[in-house]
Design a protein around this motif. Sequence first.
Motif, PDB file in Angstrom:
ATOM      1  N   SER A   1       0.855  -1.183   0.000  1.00  0.00           N
ATOM      2  CA  SER A   1       0.000   0.000   0.000  1.00  0.00           C
ATOM      3  C   SER A   1       0.895   1.238   0.000  1.00  0.00           C
TER       4      SER A   1
ATOM      5  N   ARG B   1      -9.304  -1.503  10.189  1.00  0.00           N
ATOM      6  CA  ARG B   1      -8.483  -1.073   9.060  1.00  0.00           C
ATOM      7  C   ARG B   1      -9.387  -0.570   7.959  1.00  0.00           C
TER       8      ARG B   1
ATOM      9  N   ARG C   1      -9.950   1.083   4.007  1.00  0.00           N
ATOM     10  CA  ARG C   1      -9.489   1.433   2.668  1.00  0.00           C
ATOM     11  C   ARG C   1      -9.904   2.872   2.430  1.00  0.00           C
TER      12      ARG C   1
ATOM     13  N   GLU D   1     -10.928   6.310   0.953  1.00  0.00           N
ATOM     14  CA  GLU D   1     -11.582   6.796  -0.254  1.00  0.00           C
ATOM     15  C   GLU D   1     -11.240   8.262  -0.540  1.00  0.00           C
TER      16      GLU D   1
ATOM     17  N   GLU E   1     -12.222  -2.508   6.012  1.00  0.00           N
ATOM     18  CA  GLU E   1     -11.787  -3.745   5.365  1.00  0.00           C
ATOM     19  C   GLU E   1     -11.568  -4.877   6.352  1.00  0.00           C
ATOM     20  N   GLN E   2     -11.232  -4.528   7.599  1.00  0.00           N
ATOM     21  CA  GLN E   2     -10.972  -5.550   8.600  1.00  0.00           C
ATOM     22  C   GLN E   2     -11.289  -4.973   9.978  1.00  0.00           C
TER      23      GLN E   2
ATOM     24  N   VAL F   1     -17.160  -5.104   8.537  1.00  0.00           N
ATOM     25  CA  VAL F   1     -16.495  -5.003   7.240  1.00  0.00           C
ATOM     26  C   VAL F   1     -17.498  -4.490   6.206  1.00  0.00           C
ATOM     27  N   GLY F   2     -17.074  -3.522   5.412  1.00  0.00           N
ATOM     28  CA  GLY F   2     -17.925  -2.931   4.392  1.00  0.00           C
ATOM     29  C   GLY F   2     -18.609  -1.649   4.810  1.00  0.00           C
TER      30      GLY F   2
ATOM     31  N   GLN G   1      -4.291   2.762   3.069  1.00  0.00           N
ATOM     32  CA  GLN G   1      -4.960   1.956   4.088  1.00  0.00           C
ATOM     33  C   GLN G   1      -4.560   2.473   5.455  1.00  0.00           C
TER      34      GLN G   1
END
Length: 300
Positions: free
Chosen positions: A2, A32, A34, A36, A73-74, A84-85, A100
């Motif tokens: 990353s 964690r 991701r 944007e 993500e985690q 998650v999500g 990340q």
Amino acid sequence: MSKRIAYYAYGSPDVLRAEDERPGAPGPGQVRLRQEMIGVNPVDWKMVAGYFRQTDRAPFPHVPGWASAGIIEQVGPRVAGLSVGDAVIAGAHGGAYREQLVIDARLVVPRPEAVSIEQAAALPSSAVAGYSLVQNLRITDEDTLLVHGAAGSVGAATVQIALDQGARVIGTASARNHNYLRSLGAIPVLYGDALASALRRLGPITASADAVGGRESVDATRAVLVEGGRAVTAWGDEHSRAADIPWVRHPDDELEQTVAIAARGALTVRIGETFPLESAADALELSHTGHPAGKILLAP
């Protein structure tokens, strides 16, 4: 692997470098993300320049950044209420200039559908400071609030949140930003040598929020604030200390409350230029020496 933006010594934005990292798994109480979108704030270039080296020395290598929006993500152990999500907003953490981000779950809040990714990344730090300024001053519909630096990200948030509380708001800004302040509902005033005189013509001022700091705004506040009036600053310095104007205090729920105000449409951050993450040095240079027409963002 990353990408992250790091610096190994204090200096101008040119000390920033893009490099690879292997993000770790979140530990207990962490998630964690991701990333944007990442918000750029004046505190970022000040950290890089070493403004706070005496009180908040950064360990090297250091990654700047105090605001972002991303997707979980985690999820680490002992984290409740996040999955998650989930789309979230992260604030008050440092180290955001990366693709990340591992962060304490207590420092993220869900991103409402009504809040765009760009707005979400712009809310932490600047807009949150505006919320805290208004809260510190206990603004009500009986107040006339003076906001110094009202067209900047902190000042404009202060204006909107105070108006939402029913206050009458006067904002100092350059002439090119007066129409913007009028569009928010504030009374614009040109800063400069005649500032105190112009403010006196607008009637009694019961509270002052300083989003820029410095001698001029402090002197104007002292000249026009009514007896018993309240004042607070987002940028404490020798001038505010001499005038006994306190530095803003930040409530624990400031991010959550600021996001809620934005979600119901009472707060919008003016978005300026968006840079790719690898061009973080250019973004900090604009924040430092330019006059950005809104919040600067980084896109990972």
